[in-house]
Design a protein around this motif. Structure first.
Motif, PDB file in Angstrom:
ATOM      1  N   VAL A  97      -2.170  -1.214  18.446  1.00 15.93           N
ATOM      2  CA  VAL A  97      -1.099  -0.965  17.484  1.00 15.93           C
ATOM      3  C   VAL A  97      -1.031   0.535  17.226  1.00 15.93           C
ATOM      4  CG1 VAL A  97      -0.150  -1.600  15.237  1.00 15.93           C
ATOM      5  CG2 VAL A  97      -1.603  -3.209  16.459  1.00 15.93           C
ATOM      6  N   ARG A  98       0.149   1.106  17.374  1.00 12.66           N
ATOM      7  CA  ARG A  98       0.315   2.543  17.225  1.00 12.66           C
ATOM      8  C   ARG A  98       1.521   2.841  16.338  1.00 12.66           C
ATOM      9  NH1 ARG A  98      -3.930   1.921  19.010  1.00 12.66           N
ATOM     10  NH2 ARG A  98      -4.881   2.787  20.900  1.00 12.66           N
ATOM     11  N   GLN A  99       1.374   3.869  15.507  1.00 10.62           N
ATOM     12  CA  GLN A  99       2.479   4.439  14.729  1.00 10.62           C
ATOM     13  C   GLN A  99       2.223   5.928  14.573  1.00 10.62           C
ATOM     14  OE1 GLN A  99       2.900   3.577  10.525  1.00 10.62           O
ATOM     15  NE2 GLN A  99       5.126   3.429  10.732  1.00 10.62           N
ATOM     16  N   ARG A 100       3.126   6.723  15.067  1.00  8.51           N
ATOM     17  CA  ARG A 100       2.933   8.173  15.099  1.00  8.51           C
ATOM     18  C   ARG A 100       3.559   8.815  13.867  1.00  8.51           C
ATOM     19  NH1 ARG A 100       2.865   6.033  19.943  1.00  8.51           N
ATOM     20  NH2 ARG A 100       1.410   6.868  21.491  1.00  8.51           N
ATOM     21  N   VAL A 101       2.815   8.716  12.756  1.00  4.18           N
ATOM     22  CA  VAL A 101       3.215   9.337  11.499  1.00  4.18           C
ATOM     23  C   VAL A 101       2.025  10.110  10.948  1.00  4.18           C
ATOM     24  CG1 VAL A 101       4.991   7.630  10.934  1.00  4.18           C
ATOM     25  CG2 VAL A 101       2.638   7.205  10.256  1.00  4.18           C
ATOM     26  N   GLN A 102       2.221  10.766   9.805  1.00  5.20           N
ATOM     27  CA  GLN A 102       1.196  11.644   9.258  1.00  5.20           C
ATOM     28  C   GLN A 102       0.243  10.942   8.306  1.00  5.20           C
ATOM     29  OE1 GLN A 102       3.263  14.923   7.438  1.00  5.20           O
ATOM     30  NE2 GLN A 102       4.085  15.679   9.378  1.00  5.20           N
ATOM     31  N   HIS A 103       0.369   9.635   8.128  1.00  4.96           N
ATOM     32  CA  HIS A 103      -0.513   8.928   7.202  1.00  4.96           C
ATOM     33  C   HIS A 103      -0.843   7.558   7.777  1.00  4.96           C
ATOM     34  CE1 HIS A 103       2.876   6.394   5.964  1.00  4.96           C
ATOM     35  NE2 HIS A 103       3.591   7.513   5.957  1.00  4.96           N
ATOM     36  N   LYS A 104      -1.756   6.829   7.101  1.00  2.51           N
ATOM     37  CA  LYS A 104      -2.240   5.533   7.577  1.00  2.51           C
ATOM     38  C   LYS A 104      -1.847   4.389   6.653  1.00  2.51           C
ATOM     39  CE  LYS A 104      -4.608   7.464  10.927  1.00  2.51           C
ATOM     40  NZ  LYS A 104      -4.262   7.258  12.357  1.00  2.51           N
ATOM     41  N   LYS A 105      -0.862   4.581   5.780  1.00  2.00           N
ATOM     42  CA  LYS A 105      -0.541   3.542   4.808  1.00  2.00           C
ATOM     43  C   LYS A 105      -0.002   2.276   5.458  1.00  2.00           C
ATOM     44  CE  LYS A 105       2.100   5.836   1.973  1.00  2.00           C
ATOM     45  NZ  LYS A 105       2.916   6.056   0.767  1.00  2.00           N
ATOM     46  N   THR A 106       0.696   2.418   6.580  1.00  2.00           N
ATOM     47  CA  THR A 106       1.217   1.234   7.259  1.00  2.00           C
ATOM     48  C   THR A 106       0.085   0.345   7.749  1.00  2.00           C
ATOM     49  OG1 THR A 106       3.157   2.486   7.965  1.00  2.00           O
ATOM     50  CG2 THR A 106       2.689   0.435   9.132  1.00  2.00           C
ATOM     51  N   PHE A 107      -0.989   0.942   8.233  1.00  2.00           N
ATOM     52  CA  PHE A 107      -2.111   0.141   8.729  1.00  2.00           C
ATOM     53  C   PHE A 107      -2.882  -0.506   7.583  1.00  2.00           C
ATOM     54  CE2 PHE A 107      -1.246   3.321  11.985  1.00  2.00           C
ATOM     55  CZ  PHE A 107      -1.092   2.513  13.094  1.00  2.00           C
ATOM     56  N   PHE A 108      -2.922   0.135   6.416  1.00  2.00           N
ATOM     57  CA  PHE A 108      -3.513  -0.520   5.251  1.00  2.00           C
ATOM     58  C   PHE A 108      -2.689  -1.735   4.843  1.00  2.00           C
ATOM     59  CE2 PHE A 108      -4.998   3.991   4.201  1.00  2.00           C
ATOM     60  CZ  PHE A 108      -6.186   3.792   4.873  1.00  2.00           C
ATOM     61  N   TYR A 109      -1.368  -1.620   4.954  1.00  5.54           N
ATOM     62  CA  TYR A 109      -0.481  -2.739   4.645  1.00  5.54           C
ATOM     63  C   TYR A 109      -0.670  -3.880   5.652  1.00  5.54           C
ATOM     64  CZ  TYR A 109       3.939  -5.254   4.002  1.00  5.54           C
ATOM     65  OH  TYR A 109       4.884  -6.223   3.800  1.00  5.54           O
ATOM     66  N   LEU A 110      -0.758  -3.562   6.945  1.00  4.92           N
ATOM     67  CA  LEU A 110      -0.996  -4.581   7.962  1.00  4.92           C
ATOM     68  C   LEU A 110      -2.363  -5.230   7.798  1.00  4.92           C
ATOM     69  CD1 LEU A 110       0.437  -2.932  11.203  1.00  4.92           C
ATOM     70  CD2 LEU A 110       1.410  -4.804   9.882  1.00  4.92           C
ATOM     71  N   GLU A 111      -3.334  -4.468   7.343  1.00  3.09           N
ATOM     72  CA  GLU A 111      -4.665  -5.028   7.116  1.00  3.09           C
ATOM     73  C   GLU A 111      -4.623  -6.133   6.073  1.00  3.09           C
ATOM     74  OE1 GLU A 111      -9.136  -3.343   6.048  1.00  3.09           O
ATOM     75  OE2 GLU A 111      -7.357  -2.249   5.391  1.00  3.09           O
ATOM     76  N   GLN A 112      -3.870  -5.938   5.003  1.00  5.30           N
ATOM     77  CA  GLN A 112      -3.754  -6.958   3.980  1.00  5.30           C
ATOM     78  C   GLN A 112      -2.980  -8.178   4.478  1.00  5.30           C
ATOM     79  OE1 GLN A 112      -5.477  -6.800   1.105  1.00  5.30           O
ATOM     80  NE2 GLN A 112      -6.284  -4.931   2.041  1.00  5.30           N
ATOM     81  N   LEU A 113      -1.980  -7.965   5.322  1.00  4.46           N
ATOM     82  CA  LEU A 113      -1.249  -9.094   5.886  1.00  4.46           C
ATOM     83  C   LEU A 113      -2.131  -9.919   6.808  1.00  4.46           C
ATOM     84  CD1 LEU A 113       2.236  -7.526   6.728  1.00  4.46           C
ATOM     85  CD2 LEU A 113       1.645  -9.016   4.826  1.00  4.46           C
TER      86      LEU A 113
END
Length: 520
Positions: free
Chosen positions: A156-172
């Motif tokens: 899973v990859r997202q090229r942005v400056q922060h990791k908030k999306t992966f924290f959100y996916l972790e909870q899902l």
């Protein structure tokens, strides 16, 4: 008249051949007590049994190759132990219970009560069967330890400056239990890798990502081995998932063709929510639009500003815009009813008291902002933006500042006051930098500030919640309350205990059994 006299017969009694008490005749000529002493009805049942258990995953081997998950002293483990006994079918089982043993003793003891008829007499006997637990590694754990165990990986990859999306996916993933078949997690600079033993498990996770976030994926395979005798191939599969590089609170510049497709919405928009679609709002008209994953990849666009590029401003004055004035500026799309359009006059917090020139901005945060508040905004007048679509716009039609997010209190004070924690996945990582810690703290603040962001119900660590909470009676002294409770403003959002207990079911314990222990 003839009378027939019925004569009652009395059975003759004999003496027991062992203890000389009177008993009814039976083939053994012994009473039940003497018969119990001389006959062992459990002689055909093994008293010592060996069972196999994996020392890593703690599953029990059910020959030939089936592995069972059985918690200690559970009904599943008791049924498994009874099936290992030989000769149990020849007698009647009355009761079976566990006898407590030390967990590290590698011994299980089961107390059995059985019945059997012997020479016309039903005998009942109690005895204990001892199970010796032999530990070794199952085939799955053996492959895991060999470091060459996975068959499929989801990158899973997202090229942005922060990791908030992966924290959100972790909870899902925790909420929907999608990581139950995952063999391991590994962080990468721009995402995370998830390993699986089966291709179908990886495919299931990819389909889950496609349903919860806007993304696309590609697949590839690598040949590991080939058996020429039976023409079988062994592959390793890779699923590369790319999440759109647009996040909440990003300012985007839409292509003109996409802007017209979305009801002539303004090209400069703010992303106020991301689920399986990107939800945009025009801060100058309150017009909203939903960009699906297919629309984005057909006409991609990028963020011209994110949280790390914003400047802090102080609100000096606000003025609400009437609905009649607002409609004249809107396009053909729908208007947000959750926001209020307002004119705001702000000044940079770093220049507060130094300059008297105010900056005007039309904002969608009229329902939140009031004089004296702090707000984050994108300074379009001074920032250098390298975007082809943005460079095509006429600068005289652009605002000087786009206000994006209100600041609720001090970060350090909010973090000190926070009494709850989220459950986390066991992700392998080399270093945990301070930037990742800041991103995680920003993610927790987003959960507190936005109820829509909590629609998927994050998984709270209730043990830490109850340990961290402090309960006080009505007669308690106010000095016993935490000091920072009084330092925070009343409008600072917070999570209540009810928000964290929505998914709590007191009728089930951690093993899934009904009637679990209640929390004190």
């Amino acid at each position: 008249m003839e009378y027939v006299e019925q004569q009652t017969r009395t059975l003759a009694r004999i003496k027991c051949c062992d203890c000389d008490i009177l008993i009814e005749p039976n083939p053994s000529n012994m009473c039940a007590g003497c018969l119990r002493k001389r006959v062992d009805i459990t002689e055909s049942i093994s008293k010592q049994v060996v069972i196999q258990c994996c020392k890593l995953c703690e599953r029990y081997l059910n020959p030939p190759d089936k592995w069972l998950v059985c918690p200690l002293e559970s009904r599943e483990l008791l049924a498994f132990c009874l099936k290992k006994l030989k000769g149990l079918k020849e007698i009647h089982l009355v009761d079976a219970t566990f006898v407590y043993t030390e967990p590290h003793s590698k011994r299980l003891k089961v107390k059995l009560t059985v019945q059997k008829g012997v020479y016309g007499v039903v005998l009942q006997q109690e005895f204990i069967v001892e199970y010796e637990v032999q530990t070794f590694m199952c085939s799955d754990c053996h492959k895991n330890e060999a470091k060459n165990f996975w068959k499929a990986v989801v990158q899973v990859r997202q090229r942005v400056q922060h990791k908030k999306t992966f924290f959100y996916l972790e909870q899902l993933i925790l909420k929907h239990n999608m990581g139950v078949n995952c063999l391991g997690f590994k962080k990468s600079p721009v995402g995370v890798d998830m390993f699986f033993a089966k291709k179908d498990d990886a495919r299931k996770l990819v389909d889950f990502f496609m349903a919860v976030v806007p993304c696309r994926y590609t697949t590839s395979q690598q040949l590991i081995s080939h058996d020429t005798h039976n023409n079988t191939f062994d592959y390793k599969y890779t699923f590369s998932v790319e999440i759109v590089p647009i996040c909440k609170h990003d300012v985007v510049c839409l292509p003109l063709s996409l802007s017209r497709t979305l009801g002539n919405i303004g090209q400069i928009c703010v992303c106020h929510r991301v689920t399986n679609s990107i939800y945009l709002i025009d801060p100058r008209t309150l017009q909203t639009a939903d960009v699906t994953s297919q629309q984005y990849w057909r006409t991609p666009f990028h963020a011209i500003g994110s949280l790390k590029n914003y400047t802090e401003y102080t609100v000096m004055d606000t003025n609400f815009i009437l609905d009649s004035e607002r409609i004249t500026f809107a396009g053909q799309g729908r208007i947000s009813m959750k926001h209020n359009l307002a004119d705001a006059w702000v000044v940079k917090s770093s220049e507060l008291g130094i300059t008297e020139s105010l900056i005007h901005s039309r904002t969608h945060l009229g329902h939140l902002l009031k004089p004296g508040d702090s707000v984050l905004g994108l300074d379009l007048a001074t920032i250098n933006i390298n975007d082809a679509e943005f460079n095509k716009l006429k600068k005289e039609n652009l605002p000087d500042v786009i206000l994006v997010k209100k600041i609720f209190g001090d970060k350090a004070t909010r973090q000190k006051r926070r009494r709850w924690k989220l459950k986390r996945l066991a992700i392998e990582t080399d270093t945990d930098t301070s930037s990742v810690a800041r991103d995680y703290d920003d993610f927790l603040e987003d959960l507190e500030e936005d109820p829509e962001y909590r629609q998927n119900k994050p998984v709270f660590d209730l043990n830490n919640v109850y340990i961290g909470c402090e309960f006080h009676t009505a007669s308690s002294n106010k000095d016993k309350l935490p000091v920072d409770e009084d330092e925070m403003d009343d409008d600072v959002p917070r999570l209540t205990l009810q928000d964290m207990m929505d998914d709590l079911n007191l009728e089930e314990d951690a093993t899934g059994e009904e009637g679990g222990p209640m929390m004190e």
